[in-house]
Design a protein around this motif. Structure first.
Motif, PDB file in Angstrom:
ATOM      1  N   THR A  16       0.805  -1.236   0.000  1.00 48.92           N
ATOM      2  CA  THR A  16       0.000   0.000   0.000  1.00 48.92           C
ATOM      3  C   THR A  16       0.827   1.270   0.000  1.00 48.92           C
ATOM      4  O   THR A  16       0.324   2.347  -0.303  1.00 48.92           O
ATOM      5  CB  THR A  16      -0.934   0.057   1.230  1.00 48.92           C
ATOM      6  N   LYS A  17       2.091   1.158   0.420  1.00 48.36           N
ATOM      7  CA  LYS A  17       2.914   2.368   0.592  1.00 48.36           C
ATOM      8  C   LYS A  17       4.313   2.129   0.043  1.00 48.36           C
ATOM      9  O   LYS A  17       4.750   0.993  -0.078  1.00 48.36           O
ATOM     10  CB  LYS A  17       3.062   2.662   2.104  1.00 48.36           C
ATOM     11  N   ILE A  19       7.815   1.395  -1.466  1.00 50.70           N
ATOM     12  CA  ILE A  19       8.290   0.499  -2.522  1.00 50.70           C
ATOM     13  C   ILE A  19       7.186  -0.471  -2.951  1.00 50.70           C
ATOM     14  O   ILE A  19       6.977  -0.720  -4.146  1.00 50.70           O
ATOM     15  CB  ILE A  19       9.548  -0.257  -2.028  1.00 50.70           C
ATOM     16  N   ARG A  39      -1.868  -3.260   6.429  1.00 56.13           N
ATOM     17  CA  ARG A  39      -2.671  -3.274   7.661  1.00 56.13           C
ATOM     18  C   ARG A  39      -3.715  -2.168   7.677  1.00 56.13           C
ATOM     19  O   ARG A  39      -4.744  -2.280   8.316  1.00 56.13           O
ATOM     20  CB  ARG A  39      -1.768  -3.091   8.886  1.00 56.13           C
ATOM     21  N   ASN A  40      -3.406  -1.086   6.960  1.00 54.00           N
ATOM     22  CA  ASN A  40      -4.248   0.105   7.075  1.00 54.00           C
ATOM     23  C   ASN A  40      -5.363   0.080   6.018  1.00 54.00           C
ATOM     24  O   ASN A  40      -5.101   0.055   4.815  1.00 54.00           O
ATOM     25  CB  ASN A  40      -3.347   1.346   6.904  1.00 54.00           C
ATOM     26  N   ASP A  64      -2.800  -8.169   9.145  1.00 58.54           N
ATOM     27  CA  ASP A  64      -1.502  -8.013   9.807  1.00 58.54           C
ATOM     28  C   ASP A  64      -0.704  -9.295   9.601  1.00 58.54           C
ATOM     29  O   ASP A  64      -1.059 -10.356  10.119  1.00 58.54           O
ATOM     30  CB  ASP A  64      -1.698  -7.740  11.310  1.00 58.54           C
ATOM     31  N   LEU A  65       0.374  -9.192   8.832  1.00 56.17           N
ATOM     32  CA  LEU A  65       1.156 -10.378   8.455  1.00 56.17           C
ATOM     33  C   LEU A  65       1.946 -10.951   9.630  1.00 56.17           C
ATOM     34  O   LEU A  65       2.536 -12.025   9.503  1.00 56.17           O
ATOM     35  CB  LEU A  65       2.128 -10.014   7.328  1.00 56.17           C
ATOM     36  N   ASN A  66       1.969 -10.245  10.740  1.00 57.07           N
ATOM     37  CA  ASN A  66       2.738 -10.751  11.887  1.00 57.07           C
ATOM     38  C   ASN A  66       2.084 -11.960  12.539  1.00 57.07           C
ATOM     39  O   ASN A  66       2.629 -12.538  13.475  1.00 57.07           O
ATOM     40  CB  ASN A  66       2.931  -9.647  12.936  1.00 57.07           C
ATOM     41  N   ASN A  91       7.634  -8.113   0.749  1.00 58.41           N
ATOM     42  CA  ASN A  91       8.182  -6.754   0.822  1.00 58.41           C
ATOM     43  C   ASN A  91       7.932  -6.056   2.166  1.00 58.41           C
ATOM     44  O   ASN A  91       8.710  -5.205   2.572  1.00 58.41           O
ATOM     45  CB  ASN A  91       7.563  -5.932  -0.331  1.00 58.41           C
ATOM     46  N   TYR A 155      16.170  -5.932  12.682  1.00 56.88           N
ATOM     47  CA  TYR A 155      15.936  -5.646  11.257  1.00 56.88           C
ATOM     48  C   TYR A 155      17.086  -6.192  10.411  1.00 56.88           C
ATOM     49  O   TYR A 155      16.865  -6.871   9.403  1.00 56.88           O
ATOM     50  CB  TYR A 155      15.792  -4.135  11.094  1.00 56.88           C
ATOM     51  N   LYS A 159      16.890  -9.068   7.565  1.00 54.86           N
ATOM     52  CA  LYS A 159      17.240  -8.779   6.166  1.00 54.86           C
ATOM     53  C   LYS A 159      18.327  -9.745   5.676  1.00 54.86           C
ATOM     54  O   LYS A 159      18.320 -10.156   4.515  1.00 54.86           O
ATOM     55  CB  LYS A 159      17.683  -7.315   6.036  1.00 54.86           C
ATOM     56  N   VAL A 188      15.903   4.799  -0.497  1.00 55.34           N
ATOM     57  CA  VAL A 188      14.700   5.124  -1.268  1.00 55.34           C
ATOM     58  C   VAL A 188      13.775   5.946  -0.362  1.00 55.34           C
ATOM     59  O   VAL A 188      13.439   5.496   0.740  1.00 55.34           O
ATOM     60  CB  VAL A 188      13.956   3.839  -1.715  1.00 55.34           C
ATOM     61  N   THR A 190      10.869   6.734   1.087  1.00 55.15           N
ATOM     62  CA  THR A 190       9.510   6.216   1.299  1.00 55.15           C
ATOM     63  C   THR A 190       9.022   6.694   2.670  1.00 55.15           C
ATOM     64  O   THR A 190       9.808   7.261   3.443  1.00 55.15           O
ATOM     65  CB  THR A 190       9.541   4.676   1.324  1.00 55.15           C
ATOM     66  N   LEU A 192       8.624   4.919   5.284  1.00 56.99           N
ATOM     67  CA  LEU A 192       9.510   4.264   6.269  1.00 56.99           C
ATOM     68  C   LEU A 192      10.812   5.039   6.406  1.00 56.99           C
ATOM     69  O   LEU A 192      11.304   5.300   7.503  1.00 56.99           O
ATOM     70  CB  LEU A 192       9.809   2.826   5.810  1.00 56.99           C
TER      71      LEU A 192
HETATM   72  P1  NAP Z   1       7.008   1.669   4.029  1.00 54.00           P
HETATM   73  O1  NAP Z   1       6.981   2.923   3.268  1.00 54.00           O
HETATM   74  O2  NAP Z   1       6.881   1.752   5.517  1.00 54.00           O
HETATM   75  O3  NAP Z   1       5.889   0.664   3.535  1.00 54.00           O
HETATM   76  C1  NAP Z   1       5.770  -0.562   4.202  1.00 54.00           C
HETATM   77  C2  NAP Z   1       4.537  -1.291   3.762  1.00 54.00           C
HETATM   78  O4  NAP Z   1       4.489  -2.542   4.478  1.00 54.00           O
HETATM   79  C3  NAP Z   1       3.247  -0.578   4.071  1.00 54.00           C
HETATM   80  O5  NAP Z   1       2.337  -0.852   3.025  1.00 54.00           O
HETATM   81  C4  NAP Z   1       2.778  -1.248   5.362  1.00 54.00           C
HETATM   82  O6  NAP Z   1       1.387  -1.176   5.469  1.00 54.00           O
HETATM   83  C5  NAP Z   1       3.235  -2.670   5.142  1.00 54.00           C
HETATM   84  N1  NAP Z   1       3.444  -3.475   6.337  1.00 54.00           N
HETATM   85  C6  NAP Z   1       4.462  -3.378   7.218  1.00 54.00           C
HETATM   86  N2  NAP Z   1       4.328  -4.324   8.167  1.00 54.00           N
HETATM   87  C7  NAP Z   1       3.202  -5.026   7.870  1.00 54.00           C
HETATM   88  C8  NAP Z   1       2.524  -6.103   8.475  1.00 54.00           C
HETATM   89  N3  NAP Z   1       2.954  -6.662   9.595  1.00 54.00           N
HETATM   90  N4  NAP Z   1       1.404  -6.575   7.909  1.00 54.00           N
HETATM   91  C9  NAP Z   1       0.935  -6.002   6.766  1.00 54.00           C
HETATM   92  N5  NAP Z   1       1.528  -4.981   6.144  1.00 54.00           N
HETATM   93  C10 NAP Z   1       2.644  -4.485   6.700  1.00 54.00           C
HETATM   94  O7  NAP Z   1       8.361   0.855   3.728  1.00 54.00           O
HETATM   95  P2  NAP Z   1       9.368   0.875   2.448  1.00 54.00           P
HETATM   96  O8  NAP Z   1      10.466   1.830   2.693  1.00 54.00           O
HETATM   97  O9  NAP Z   1       8.578   0.948   1.189  1.00 54.00           O
HETATM   98  O10 NAP Z   1      10.016  -0.574   2.611  1.00 54.00           O
HETATM   99  C11 NAP Z   1       9.574  -1.707   1.881  1.00 54.00           C
HETATM  100  C12 NAP Z   1      10.637  -2.785   1.950  1.00 54.00           C
HETATM  101  O11 NAP Z   1      11.857  -2.266   1.409  1.00 54.00           O
HETATM  102  C13 NAP Z   1      10.956  -3.246   3.386  1.00 54.00           C
HETATM  103  O12 NAP Z   1      11.159  -4.634   3.396  1.00 54.00           O
HETATM  104  C14 NAP Z   1      12.257  -2.530   3.695  1.00 54.00           C
HETATM  105  O13 NAP Z   1      13.041  -3.251   4.590  1.00 54.00           O
HETATM  106  C15 NAP Z   1      12.908  -2.487   2.315  1.00 54.00           C
HETATM  107  N6  NAP Z   1      13.943  -1.437   2.189  1.00 54.00           N
HETATM  108  C16 NAP Z   1      13.602  -0.120   2.079  1.00 54.00           C
HETATM  109  C17 NAP Z   1      14.614   0.830   1.953  1.00 54.00           C
HETATM  110  C18 NAP Z   1      14.328   2.300   1.787  1.00 54.00           C
HETATM  111  O14 NAP Z   1      15.277   3.074   1.563  1.00 54.00           O
HETATM  112  N7  NAP Z   1      13.081   2.740   1.875  1.00 54.00           N
HETATM  113  C19 NAP Z   1      15.946   0.443   1.971  1.00 54.00           C
HETATM  114  C20 NAP Z   1      16.250  -0.898   2.104  1.00 54.00           C
HETATM  115  C21 NAP Z   1      15.224  -1.839   2.209  1.00 54.00           C
HETATM  116  P3  NAP Z   1       0.658  -0.579   6.776  1.00 54.00           P
HETATM  117  O15 NAP Z   1       1.136   0.831   6.937  1.00 54.00           O
HETATM  118  O16 NAP Z   1      -0.778  -0.692   6.463  1.00 54.00           O
HETATM  119  O17 NAP Z   1       1.086  -1.457   7.910  1.00 54.00           O
END
Ligand code: NAP
Length: 260
Positions: A16-17, A19, A39-40, A64-66, A91, A155, A159, A188, A190, A192
């Motif tokens: 949903t958010k 990447i 989750r949202n 919630d995937l946890n 992801n 984390y 990873k 990236v 995002t 997060l």
């Molecule tokens: P993000 O913006 O926080 O998005 C995370 C997504 O995962 C959201 O859609 C969130 O939905 C969902 N999510 C998280 N925990 C969940 C759960 N327990 N059950 C269901 N949905 C869940 O994160 P992002 O930066 O795009 O990161 C995506 C992936 O890329 C992650 O694996 C992260 O480790 C990896 N990554 C990112 C970066 C970077 O620079 N951004 C760098 C290295 C690796 P809800 O809000 O609804 O929970």
């Protein structure tokens, strides 16, 4: 290049958010069907409505995937709705800052549940369906698995384990011709990433410092650039690629520090 993904059903966890959203959108742009999980409720519905307004087929599962049972029920729901699964993109994750010095065994274990266990659970429950379609799996990991970051043991461990599982599953699933690969982002912008930046006194200064150290173009990787690699790996154009760790990071993880 026609990726020939039309009508393929592809699950994106955390779709949903950030990447995951970019991956969901690109899957839909290719004429495939993204089943995205978050989750949202509101975030999911906004994205779903946006895709439907563009006359794209997509499906949102709020879960919630946890929780292992929720992973199983999500996979069952996809099979009930579409009768097949062609791809799984693991992801969802959160850099939750559970460190060694300022952490605890309990919070470490919780971080592994949040970041690692559902990668296994989703792959496990999707496997029967993936065997039938000779589908494939893409795991989104992080450069922290290789570089460390400090203060984020759970984390980083999750990873790193995702990279090990990518190789392990690639071997185990050779007999079904199911391919398994990992994509490794570094920087990236995002939601997060913004949360992490906000943990510093001066987020903009921190961001500027990081950008200066990204070799290619002195810029962040876009979420779409991660998505393009994922789409390629999901497609038949990548039919002879398995067990690989692909860095989409402008050279951030590997190039000589002296050049920056
Ligand atoms: P993000 O913006 O926080 O998005 C995370 C997504 O995962 C959201 O859609 C969130 O939905 C969902 N999510 C998280 N925990 C969940 C759960 N327990 N059950 C269901 N949905 C869940 O994160 P992002 O930066 O795009 O990161 C995506 C992936 O890329 C992650 O694996 C992260 O480790 C990896 N990554 C990112 C970066 C970077 O620079 N951004 C760098 C290295 C690796 P809800 O809000 O609804 O929970």
């Amino acid at each position: 290049m026609d990726l020939k993904l039309k009508n393929k059903v592809i699950i994106v966890t955390g779709g949903t958010k950030g990447i995951g959203e970019a991956i969901t959108r690109e899957i839909a742009n290719e004429g495939a069907i993204p089943v995205f999980i978050g989750r949202n409720k509101i975030n999911g519905e906004i994205l779903l409505n946006d895709l439907k307004n563009q006359t794209k087929e997509a499906y949102y599962i709020q879960v919630d995937l946890n929780n292992t049972e929720s992973c199983k029920s999500a996979v069952d729901e996809v099979i009930k709705k579409y009768g097949k699964i062609d791809g799984l993109v693991n992801n969802a994750g959160k850099n939750d800052s559970v460190g060694l010095e300022f952490g605890s065994p309990e919070s470490f274990e919780k971080s592994l549940t949040n970041n690692l266990n559902h990668y296994y659970d989703m792959a496990h429950y999707c496997l029967d369906a993936l065997k039938k379609t000779k589908g494939n799996i893409v795991n989104i990991s992080s450069k922290t698995a290789l570089t460390g970051q400090g203060g984020t043991s759970g984390y980083a461990a999750a990873k790193g384990a995702q990279l090990a599982l990518t190789r392990e599953w690639a071997v185990e699933l050779l007999k079904y011709e199911i391919r398994v690969n990992a994509v490794i982002p570094a920087e990236v912008l995002t939601p997060l990433y913004k949360n992490w930046l906000n943990s510093f006194n001066n987020p903009q200064e921190k961001l500027n410092n990081i950008i200066q150290k990204i070799p290619l173009g002195k810029r962040m990787t876009t979420k779409e650039e991660i998505a393009y690699m994922v789409l390629f790996l999901l497609s038949e154009k990548a039919n002879h690629i398995t067990g690989q760790h692909l860095f989409v990071d402008g050279g951030y993880t590997h190039l000589d520090r002296a050049i920056t």
